[in-house]
Design a protein around this motif. Structure first.
Motif, PDB file in Angstrom:
ATOM      1  N   SER A  60     -12.554 -26.582 -18.912  1.00 21.37           N
ATOM      2  CA  SER A  60     -13.336 -26.437 -17.281  1.00 21.37           C
ATOM      3  C   SER A  60     -11.435 -26.981 -16.879  1.00 21.37           C
ATOM      4  CB  SER A  60     -14.018 -27.077 -17.249  1.00 21.37           C
ATOM      5  OG  SER A  60     -13.747 -28.824 -17.837  1.00 21.37           O
ATOM      6  N   TYR A  63      -9.299 -25.434 -14.618  1.00 21.12           N
ATOM      7  CA  TYR A  63      -9.389 -25.569 -12.870  1.00 21.12           C
ATOM      8  C   TYR A  63      -7.880 -26.182 -12.590  1.00 21.12           C
ATOM      9  CZ  TYR A  63     -13.877 -22.338 -13.350  1.00 21.12           C
ATOM     10  OH  TYR A  63     -14.214 -21.482 -13.918  1.00 21.12           O
ATOM     11  N   ASN A  66      -7.064 -27.572  -8.504  1.00 19.26           N
ATOM     12  CA  ASN A  66      -8.169 -26.716  -7.772  1.00 19.26           C
ATOM     13  C   ASN A  66      -8.621 -27.795  -7.328  1.00 19.26           C
ATOM     14  OD1 ASN A  66      -9.384 -25.478  -5.973  1.00 19.26           O
ATOM     15  ND2 ASN A  66     -11.241 -24.797  -8.276  1.00 19.26           N
ATOM     16  N   ASN A  67      -9.130 -27.995  -5.920  1.00 21.92           N
ATOM     17  CA  ASN A  67      -9.644 -29.519  -4.756  1.00 21.92           C
ATOM     18  C   ASN A  67     -11.073 -28.599  -4.775  1.00 21.92           C
ATOM     19  OD1 ASN A  67      -7.879 -31.547  -5.396  1.00 21.92           O
ATOM     20  ND2 ASN A  67      -6.613 -30.065  -3.569  1.00 21.92           N
ATOM     21  N   GLU A  68     -11.225 -26.874  -5.198  1.00 17.78           N
ATOM     22  CA  GLU A  68     -12.955 -26.701  -4.234  1.00 17.78           C
ATOM     23  C   GLU A  68     -13.895 -27.265  -5.677  1.00 17.78           C
ATOM     24  OE1 GLU A  68     -12.386 -23.096  -2.685  1.00 17.78           O
ATOM     25  OE2 GLU A  68     -10.767 -22.905  -3.498  1.00 17.78           O
ATOM     26  N   ALA A  69     -15.196 -27.377  -4.535  1.00 17.43           N
ATOM     27  CA  ALA A  69     -16.699 -28.284  -5.663  1.00 17.43           C
ATOM     28  C   ALA A  69     -17.755 -27.326  -4.928  1.00 17.43           C
ATOM     29  CB  ALA A  69     -16.221 -29.642  -6.136  1.00 17.43           C
ATOM     30  N   PRO A  70     -17.762 -26.967  -5.683  1.00 15.46           N
ATOM     31  CA  PRO A  70     -18.435 -26.965  -7.100  1.00 15.46           C
ATOM     32  C   PRO A  70     -17.170 -25.627  -7.231  1.00 15.46           C
ATOM     33  CG  PRO A  70     -20.150 -25.727  -6.554  1.00 15.46           C
ATOM     34  CD  PRO A  70     -19.651 -26.430  -5.248  1.00 15.46           C
ATOM     35  N   PHE A  71     -16.290 -25.488  -8.563  1.00 12.00           N
ATOM     36  CA  PHE A  71     -15.836 -24.333  -9.788  1.00 12.00           C
ATOM     37  C   PHE A  71     -16.913 -22.932  -9.761  1.00 12.00           C
ATOM     38  CE2 PHE A  71     -13.659 -28.481 -12.125  1.00 12.00           C
ATOM     39  CZ  PHE A  71     -13.103 -28.314 -10.909  1.00 12.00           C
ATOM     40  N   SER A  72     -15.524 -22.260  -9.543  1.00 13.42           N
ATOM     41  CA  SER A  72     -15.578 -20.685  -9.505  1.00 13.42           C
ATOM     42  C   SER A  72     -15.351 -19.650 -10.627  1.00 13.42           C
ATOM     43  CB  SER A  72     -15.974 -20.192  -7.805  1.00 13.42           C
ATOM     44  OG  SER A  72     -16.570 -18.937  -8.469  1.00 13.42           O
ATOM     45  N   HIS A  75     -12.224 -18.654  -8.522  1.00 10.64           N
ATOM     46  CA  HIS A  75     -11.157 -19.997  -8.053  1.00 10.64           C
ATOM     47  C   HIS A  75     -10.142 -19.701  -8.733  1.00 10.64           C
ATOM     48  CE1 HIS A  75     -14.553 -22.673  -6.649  1.00 10.64           C
ATOM     49  NE2 HIS A  75     -13.564 -22.004  -5.016  1.00 10.64           N
TER      50      HIS A  75
END
Length: 122
Positions: A60, A63, A66-72, A75
């Protein structure tokens, strides 16, 4: 190993782990994670008939920053935050390449912490 009995699948979980230790001992990661993974593909493509499907452990941590949540899965993963992650991302690129050139069936899993609610042990 393949001459004893054919394999239908290989579950590859081997790697030098621990993001923090990678900072103090980067050579151990570079000497194990990438060459070990390539060795798996080389022996599989050259000695296994039929070729088994491979399932392997990425992270994990791929990622990265990466600041986006939840992860995809969609991303960005091109900004690793440690050398450990860089070796896992190299593994993802290597797996993609072996899939392309050898038509191996390869699935990578980006595991999140496996230690429960208390996180990684120290």
């Amino acid at each position: 190993m393949f001459e004893v009995a054919p394999f239908s699948h290989i579950l590859y979980l081997a790697a030098q782990a621990d993001v923090r230790y990678a900072t103090s001992n980067p050579q151990s990661y570079m000497a194990s994670n990438v060459p070990g993974f390539v060795s798996l593909f080389e022996v599989t493509t050259k000695h296994a008939d039929p070729q088994p499907a491979i399932v392997w452990a990425s992270s994990s941590s791929a990622y990265g920053l990466n600041n986006e949540a939840p992860f995809s899965e969609r991303h960005r993963t091109d900004r690793p935050a440690s050398l450990y992650v860089a070796t896992k991302k190299a593994g993802e690129a290597i797996a993609h390449t072996y899939n392309y050139i050898s038509d191996l069936s390869i699935s990578g899993l980006r595991f999140f912490t496996i230690y429960g609610p208390w996180g990684c042990p120290t």
